[in-house]
Design an enzyme around this catalytic site. Structure first.
Site, short mmCIF file in Angstrom:
data_model
loop_
_atom_site.label_atom_id
_atom_site.label_comp_id
_atom_site.label_asym_id
_atom_site.label_seq_id
_atom_site.Cartn_x
_atom_site.Cartn_y
_atom_site.Cartn_z
N LYS A 1 -12.75 -1.86 -0.84
CA LYS A 1 -11.66 -0.88 -1.81
C LYS A 1 -12.36 -1.01 -3.50
O LYS A 1 -13.15 -0.30 -2.75
CB LYS A 1 -10.08 -1.41 -2.01
N SER B 1 1.04 -1.61 -0.22
CA SER B 1 0.23 0.08 0.03
C SER B 1 1.14 1.17 -0.30
O SER B 1 0.43 2.45 -0.11
CB SER B 1 -1.02 0.42 0.88
N HIS C 1 -5.33 -4.83 -2.40
CA HIS C 1 -5.46 -3.51 -3.04
C HIS C 1 -5.47 -3.87 -4.58
O HIS C 1 -5.21 -2.96 -6.14
CB HIS C 1 -3.95 -2.74 -3.15
C1 LIG Z 1 -7.48 -2.17 3.21
C2 LIG Z 1 -5.99 -3.89 4.01
C3 LIG Z 1 -6.86 -5.31 4.72
C4 LIG Z 1 -8.44 -4.34 5.49
O1 LIG Z 1 -8.82 -4.80 4.34
P1 LIG Z 1 -10.40 -4.22 5.67
O2 LIG Z 1 -11.51 -5.20 4.64
O3 LIG Z 1 -10.73 -2.76 5.70
O4 LIG Z 1 -10.37 -4.99 7.18
C5 LIG Z 1 -6.24 -5.91 4.62
N1 LIG Z 1 -5.10 -6.48 3.82
C6 LIG Z 1 -4.51 -5.36 2.95
C7 LIG Z 1 -3.00 -5.47 2.36
C8 LIG Z 1 -5.00 -4.02 3.19
O5 LIG Z 1 -4.22 -2.98 2.06
#
Ligand SMILES: *Cc1c(COP(=O)(O)O)cnc(C)c1O
Length: 394
Positions: free
Chosen positions: A241, A182, A210
């Site tokens: 996302k 990220s 992502h």
């Molecule tokens: C955003 C993210 C999460 C968390 O996802 P949620 O569904 O909001 O709990 C987990 N792993 C990664 C790599 C992320 O970027």
């Protein structure tokens, strides 16, 4: 006795304010989107994970409304008691097809999917080998196991191989990696990882939060992008996302592994069914995207345009091929203050400094969306250039 806790919290919070790690939440007065309202003022938004631009749209509003109308507001049950509806089974099949696995299991969030994964499969006889830049949810999930933990240098295949050699005698070995990281938007070398996994008989787990809906020809994520969809054993991903942005998540995996998760995974078994609005809308969306490649096409066109224009204007843009576009500034203070100045100019971006990113690698992270227009991208670049000159960056 709150009296015992209060002074500790006060001291910690004061320290966080002092060292710049204290977080202030910006309050939106509008739905999520390319443009948001904060404090009565409109801003172009370049810091959401809203890659396909679907969050906050009428499309998702309608899909979730229809789901709630048909299936009710919620289940008031866990899946194995009386919380499984047709839409839950349909969504699991749909996700499995999208990611290219045999089955999938729904979770309330990707954090919970990760927490519910490692402790279910791996014991004190096993080893987990994790990329050093993996997401916090993987780190915490791994801590909840009794397995041996190994961390390899970010995307360093030599270091990964040495960890695989060290753990040769373990019953099971699993390599855990983010599909897309990220902070840099860089993509894990899944082909190389799968080759090493084969060589040392290790399993492969990819957190593709992502990347589902974003990467790969059909939006199947990094395994599809890297041509290894049939070689990865576990893929966790989120609907929070690119895929609508509300929440909800899944683990896509092989048949027996999914069956085992439904029987043993604690964050699945002892947590409420995914709500009907998200379940129904996600099911609708995955199907809708099959005949609407234009969202991904626009996302990539926007990403390419933004990167090119920023480079042309003298900024240092990392080479990663993802809508996460870090503008590298190095200086900690500059990154944070420049982001503030951009906000004043109507562009909402976030500056990241140590300890979130390594010392000397401070940056402003820009996230491009399919919802942005060409004019939005051009305006963002124009403001970056204006502010960048003021800060002596370009
Ligand atoms: C955003 C993210 C999460 C968390 O996802 P949620 O569904 O909001 O709990 C987990 N792993 C990664 C790599 C992320 O970027």
């Amino acid at each position: 006795m709150y009296k015992s806790l209060k002074p500790i919290l006060e001291q910690e919070l004061a320290a966080a304010k002092e060292n710049g790690t204290y977080k202030v939440e910006r309050v939106l007065e509008s739905p999520q989107g390319r443009e948001i309202t904060v404090g009565g003022k409109k801003y172009l938004n370049f810091c959401a994970n809203n890659y396909l631009g679907l969050s906050g749209t009428e499309l998702m509003e309608k899909a979730s409304e229809e789901a709630v109308k048909k299936w009710g507001y919620g289940l008031a049950s866990v899946r194995f008691i009386c919380g499984t509806q047709t839409i839950h089974k349909d969504l699991e099949r749909s996700v499995a097809e999208l990611v290219g696995t045999e089955d999938a299991v729904l979770y309330s969030s990707c954090f919970m999917a990760n927490v519910g994964l490692f402790q279910t499969f791996f014991t004190d006889q096993d080893a987990i080998i994790s990329d050093e830049l993996n997401h916090a949810s993987i780190i915490d999930a791994v801590r909840l196991t009794k397995s041996e933990r190994h961390v390899f240098k970010h995307m360093d295949m030599n270091d990964l191989e040495s960890k695989l050699q060290e753990t040769r005698s373990k019953r099971l070995k699993v390599i855990a990696t983010d599909g897309v990281f990220s902070m840099d938007g860089d993509i894990a070398p899944l082909k190389e990882i799968c080759d090493l996994a084969d060589k040392y008989e290790a399993l492969v787990m990819v957190d593709d939060a992502h990347a589902v809906g974003v990467m790969g020809k059909n939006g199947g994520g990094t395994p599809e992008e890297c041509g290894v969809a049939d070689r990865v054993d576990f893929v966790t991903g989120t609907f929070g996302k690119a895929l609508g942005g509300a929440g909800g998540a899944f683990t896509a995996t092989r048949k027996e592994a999914a069956d085992y998760l439904r029987n043993r995974s604690r964050t699945y078994l002892f947590s409420n069914s995914l709500d009907t609005a998200v379940t129904g809308a996600s099911l609708w969306l995955i199907d809708y995207l099959k005949s609407h490649p234009e969202y991904r096409e626009r996302l990539w066109a926007n990403t390419k345009l933004f990167r090119e224009l920023m480079k042309k204007n003298g900024f240092t843009v990392s080479d990663a091929q993802h809508p996460i576009t870090p503008i590298m500034l190095g200086d900690e203070k500059k990154a944070v203050e420049m982001a503030k100045a951009l906000f004043d100019e109507g562009i909402y971006v976030i500056g990241f400094a140590f300890p979130v990113v390594p010392k000397g690698k401070a940056r402003i992270r820009v996230q491009v969306s399919a919802a942005h227009t060409k004019e939005d991208i051009e305006k963002a670049v124009e403001k970056f250039t204006l502010v960048g000159k003021r800060f002596g960056v370009v």
